[in-house]
Design a protein around this motif. Structure first.
Motif, PDB file in Angstrom:
ATOM      1  N   MET A  17     -33.134-101.918 -31.930  1.00 22.69           N
ATOM      2  CA  MET A  17     -33.044-100.910 -30.909  1.00 22.69           C
ATOM      3  C   MET A  17     -34.404-100.296 -30.699  1.00 22.69           C
ATOM      4  SD  MET A  17     -31.201 -97.605 -32.610  1.00 22.69           S
ATOM      5  CE  MET A  17     -31.112 -96.875 -31.035  1.00 22.69           C
ATOM      6  N   ALA A  18     -34.577 -99.601 -29.587  1.00 28.24           N
ATOM      7  CA  ALA A  18     -35.846 -98.958 -29.249  1.00 28.24           C
ATOM      8  C   ALA A  18     -35.552 -97.747 -28.383  1.00 28.24           C
ATOM      9  CB  ALA A  18     -36.749 -99.935 -28.510  1.00 28.24           C
ATOM     10  N   ASN A  19     -36.578 -96.946 -28.161  1.00 27.00           N
ATOM     11  CA  ASN A  19     -36.479 -95.810 -27.259  1.00 27.00           C
ATOM     12  C   ASN A  19     -37.255 -96.117 -25.985  1.00 27.00           C
ATOM     13  OD1 ASN A  19     -36.553 -94.415 -30.182  1.00 27.00           O
ATOM     14  ND2 ASN A  19     -35.259 -93.263 -28.781  1.00 27.00           N
ATOM     15  N   VAL A  20     -36.793 -95.546 -24.880  1.00 24.79           N
ATOM     16  CA  VAL A  20     -37.560 -95.629 -23.647  1.00 24.79           C
ATOM     17  C   VAL A  20     -38.774 -94.714 -23.826  1.00 24.79           C
ATOM     18  CG1 VAL A  20     -37.549 -95.142 -21.179  1.00 24.79           C
ATOM     19  CG2 VAL A  20     -35.529 -96.103 -22.269  1.00 24.79           C
ATOM     20  N   ALA A  21     -39.949 -95.197 -23.457  1.00 25.92           N
ATOM     21  CA  ALA A  21     -41.186 -94.441 -23.644  1.00 25.92           C
ATOM     22  C   ALA A  21     -41.150 -93.123 -22.869  1.00 25.92           C
ATOM     23  CB  ALA A  21     -42.378 -95.276 -23.197  1.00 25.92           C
ATOM     24  N   ARG A  22     -41.795 -92.123 -23.418  1.00 23.07           N
ATOM     25  CA  ARG A  22     -41.858 -90.805 -22.758  1.00 23.07           C
ATOM     26  C   ARG A  22     -42.563 -90.899 -21.415  1.00 23.07           C
ATOM     27  NH1 ARG A  22     -38.117 -87.837 -25.083  1.00 23.07           N
ATOM     28  NH2 ARG A  22     -38.147 -88.189 -27.296  1.00 23.07           N
ATOM     29  N   GLU A  23     -43.628 -91.686 -21.360  1.00 24.51           N
ATOM     30  CA  GLU A  23     -44.364 -91.870 -20.112  1.00 24.51           C
ATOM     31  C   GLU A  23     -44.451 -93.356 -19.816  1.00 24.51           C
ATOM     32  OE1 GLU A  23     -48.132 -89.991 -20.655  1.00 24.51           O
ATOM     33  OE2 GLU A  23     -47.335 -88.014 -20.192  1.00 24.51           O
ATOM     34  N   THR A  24     -44.081 -93.739 -18.599  1.00 28.78           N
ATOM     35  CA  THR A  24     -44.169 -95.126 -18.179  1.00 28.78           C
ATOM     36  C   THR A  24     -45.094 -95.212 -16.984  1.00 28.78           C
ATOM     37  OG1 THR A  24     -42.188 -94.857 -16.801  1.00 28.78           O
ATOM     38  CG2 THR A  24     -41.875 -95.725 -19.025  1.00 28.78           C
ATOM     39  N   ALA A  25     -45.857 -96.283 -16.919  1.00 24.70           N
ATOM     40  CA  ALA A  25     -46.837 -96.459 -15.845  1.00 24.70           C
ATOM     41  C   ALA A  25     -46.232 -97.295 -14.729  1.00 24.70           C
ATOM     42  CB  ALA A  25     -48.081 -97.137 -16.393  1.00 24.70           C
ATOM     43  N   ARG A  26     -46.433 -96.859 -13.523  1.00 23.82           N
ATOM     44  CA  ARG A  26     -45.945 -97.567 -12.333  1.00 23.82           C
ATOM     45  C   ARG A  26     -47.063 -97.599 -11.298  1.00 23.82           C
ATOM     46  NH1 ARG A  26     -42.581 -99.007 -15.237  1.00 23.82           N
ATOM     47  NH2 ARG A  26     -40.382 -98.645 -15.188  1.00 23.82           N
ATOM     48  N   GLY A  27     -46.814 -98.319 -10.227  1.00 25.33           N
ATOM     49  CA  GLY A  27     -47.749 -98.330  -9.111  1.00 25.33           C
ATOM     50  C   GLY A  27     -48.955 -99.216  -9.350  1.00 25.33           C
ATOM     51  N   GLU A  28     -49.872 -99.154  -8.416  1.00 26.61           N
ATOM     52  CA  GLU A  28     -51.076 -99.974  -8.484  1.00 26.61           C
ATOM     53  C   GLU A  28     -51.956 -99.542  -9.653  1.00 26.61           C
ATOM     54  OE1 GLU A  28     -54.864-100.974  -5.645  1.00 26.61           O
ATOM     55  OE2 GLU A  28     -52.949-100.524  -4.713  1.00 26.61           O
ATOM     56  N   SER A  29     -52.303-100.472 -10.495  1.00 28.52           N
ATOM     57  CA  SER A  29     -53.125-100.261 -11.688  1.00 28.52           C
ATOM     58  C   SER A  29     -52.479 -99.314 -12.693  1.00 28.52           C
ATOM     59  CB  SER A  29     -54.512 -99.737 -11.304  1.00 28.52           C
ATOM     60  OG  SER A  29     -55.186-100.666 -10.501  1.00 28.52           O
ATOM     61  N   GLY A  30     -51.190 -99.028 -12.555  1.00 30.15           N
ATOM     62  CA  GLY A  30     -50.494 -98.181 -13.512  1.00 30.15           C
ATOM     63  C   GLY A  30     -50.922 -96.735 -13.475  1.00 30.15           C
ATOM     64  N   LEU A  31     -51.342 -96.251 -12.314  1.00 31.26           N
ATOM     65  CA  LEU A  31     -51.840 -94.885 -12.215  1.00 31.26           C
ATOM     66  C   LEU A  31     -50.734 -93.860 -11.954  1.00 31.26           C
ATOM     67  CD1 LEU A  31     -55.100 -95.540 -10.199  1.00 31.26           C
ATOM     68  CD2 LEU A  31     -54.830 -95.219 -12.658  1.00 31.26           C
ATOM     69  N   ASP A  32     -49.545 -94.308 -11.573  1.00 27.07           N
ATOM     70  CA  ASP A  32     -48.421 -93.407 -11.345  1.00 27.07           C
ATOM     71  C   ASP A  32     -47.641 -93.284 -12.650  1.00 27.07           C
ATOM     72  OD1 ASP A  32     -46.438 -91.850 -10.234  1.00 27.07           O
ATOM     73  OD2 ASP A  32     -45.369 -93.551  -9.350  1.00 27.07           O
ATOM     74  N   ILE A  33     -47.742 -92.151 -13.305  1.00 23.27           N
ATOM     75  CA  ILE A  33     -47.075 -91.929 -14.589  1.00 23.27           C
ATOM     76  C   ILE A  33     -45.737 -91.240 -14.342  1.00 23.27           C
ATOM     77  CG2 ILE A  33     -47.258 -90.841 -16.857  1.00 23.27           C
ATOM     78  CD1 ILE A  33     -49.320 -93.043 -16.342  1.00 23.27           C
ATOM     79  N   GLN A  34     -44.652 -91.839 -14.881  1.00 23.78           N
ATOM     80  CA  GLN A  34     -43.319 -91.283 -14.725  1.00 23.78           C
ATOM     81  C   GLN A  34     -42.708 -91.027 -16.100  1.00 23.78           C
ATOM     82  OE1 GLN A  34     -41.098 -94.077 -12.416  1.00 23.78           O
ATOM     83  NE2 GLN A  34     -42.272 -93.715 -10.554  1.00 23.78           N
ATOM     84  N   HIS A  35     -41.664 -90.203 -16.127  1.00 23.80           N
ATOM     85  CA  HIS A  35     -40.933 -89.914 -17.362  1.00 23.80           C
ATOM     86  C   HIS A  35     -39.706 -90.803 -17.408  1.00 23.80           C
ATOM     87  CE1 HIS A  35     -43.531 -86.559 -18.197  1.00 23.80           C
ATOM     88  NE2 HIS A  35     -43.378 -86.177 -16.942  1.00 23.80           N
ATOM     89  N   GLY A  36     -39.693 -91.780 -18.326  1.00 25.23           N
ATOM     90  CA  GLY A  36     -38.586 -92.717 -18.412  1.00 25.23           C
ATOM     91  C   GLY A  36     -38.697 -93.786 -17.342  1.00 25.23           C
ATOM     92  N   THR A  37     -37.565 -94.426 -17.053  1.00 28.56           N
ATOM     93  CA  THR A  37     -37.522 -95.462 -16.026  1.00 28.56           C
ATOM     94  C   THR A  37     -36.517 -95.048 -14.954  1.00 28.56           C
ATOM     95  OG1 THR A  37     -35.739 -96.729 -17.057  1.00 28.56           O
ATOM     96  CG2 THR A  37     -37.973 -97.221 -17.789  1.00 28.56           C
ATOM     97  N   LYS A  38     -36.333 -95.899 -13.973  1.00 29.93           N
ATOM     98  CA  LYS A  38     -35.381 -95.607 -12.905  1.00 29.93           C
ATOM     99  C   LYS A  38     -33.963 -95.487 -13.456  1.00 29.93           C
ATOM    100  CE  LYS A  38     -33.632 -97.534  -8.592  1.00 29.93           C
ATOM    101  NZ  LYS A  38     -33.745 -98.630  -7.636  1.00 29.93           N
ATOM    102  N   HIS A  39     -33.619 -96.316 -14.425  1.00 33.22           N
ATOM    103  CA  HIS A  39     -32.242 -96.359 -14.922  1.00 33.22           C
ATOM    104  C   HIS A  39     -32.020 -95.621 -16.241  1.00 33.22           C
ATOM    105  CE1 HIS A  39     -31.016 -99.101 -11.801  1.00 33.22           C
ATOM    106  NE2 HIS A  39     -32.116 -99.790 -12.020  1.00 33.22           N
ATOM    107  N   PHE A  40     -33.085 -95.356 -17.017  1.00 30.14           N
ATOM    108  CA  PHE A  40     -32.929 -94.718 -18.325  1.00 30.14           C
ATOM    109  C   PHE A  40     -33.865 -93.527 -18.466  1.00 30.14           C
ATOM    110  CE2 PHE A  40     -31.853 -99.225 -19.076  1.00 30.14           C
ATOM    111  CZ  PHE A  40     -30.537 -99.063 -19.462  1.00 30.14           C
TER     112      PHE A  40
END
Length: 174
Positions: free
Chosen positions: A1-24
């Motif tokens: 098992m694992a945890n969803v990361a506190r900050e996930t990188a999205r967007g071009e070059s990973g510059l958009d930092i989000q909390h979790g993912t779309k589903h978790f």
């Protein structure tokens, strides 16, 4: 098992930092069953409680980069066993995992994922180099195939190296 990361990188070059993912949500517990089919490079099948409905378990394909803190934990919930088994679930044995790993194999797999190494991206290539990773923090220069690469950017997605040396800082003479 694992945890969803506190900050996930999205967007071009990973510059958009989000909390979790779309589903978790960030920190959500995800169980990673043994591979039944390959969802693609850097993606894994996972089971967890959805962000929108925290009561039911859902099966999703998640990016490996969005997970952290891998460990081995027992499964005692009948609903979780049913989700982990998927189509192979046997109603006659509702608490039996199909094709389980041994605890040692699962622990080795989790330890390998917790090893702190960062992927290496080389300027001009959209994907990480498949054979090379660096320790955290990454070195300023690395040698690949006799070529010196210089650290250009270091972010949540890994170390980005360039063939161009860093700019030299100009200092006025006294």
């Amino acid at each position: 098992m694992a945890n969803v990361a506190r900050e996930t990188a999205r967007g071009e070059s990973g510059l958009d930092i989000q909390h979790g993912t779309k589903h978790f949500r960030a920190g959500a517990l995800l169980w990673i069953p043994p591979v039944r089919w390959d969802p693609g490079h850097g993606r894994w099948h996972a089971v967890g409680r959805h962000r929108g409905n925290g009561r039911r378990y859902v099966n999703m394909v998640v990016r490996a980069d969005d997970l952290e803190h891998f460990r081995v934990k027992g499964v005692y919930s009948e609903a979780l066993v049913r989700s982990l088994n998927g189509y192979d679930h046997d109603p006659a044995a509702p608490r039996t995992l199909q094709n389980p790993w041994t605890r040692e194999r699962a622990q080795d797999w989790a330890d390998a994922r917790n090893h702190f190494r960062e992927p290496v991206f080389i300027e001009g290539h959209p994907y990480a180099h498949p054979r090379i990773s660096v320790y955290n923090p990454p070195p300023a220069e690395i040698q690949i195939d006799g070529e010196t690469l210089h650290l250009a950017h270091y972010g949540t997605k890994g170390a980005h190296y360039s063939r161009m040396p860093p700019p030299v800082e100009w200092t006025p003479e006294p």
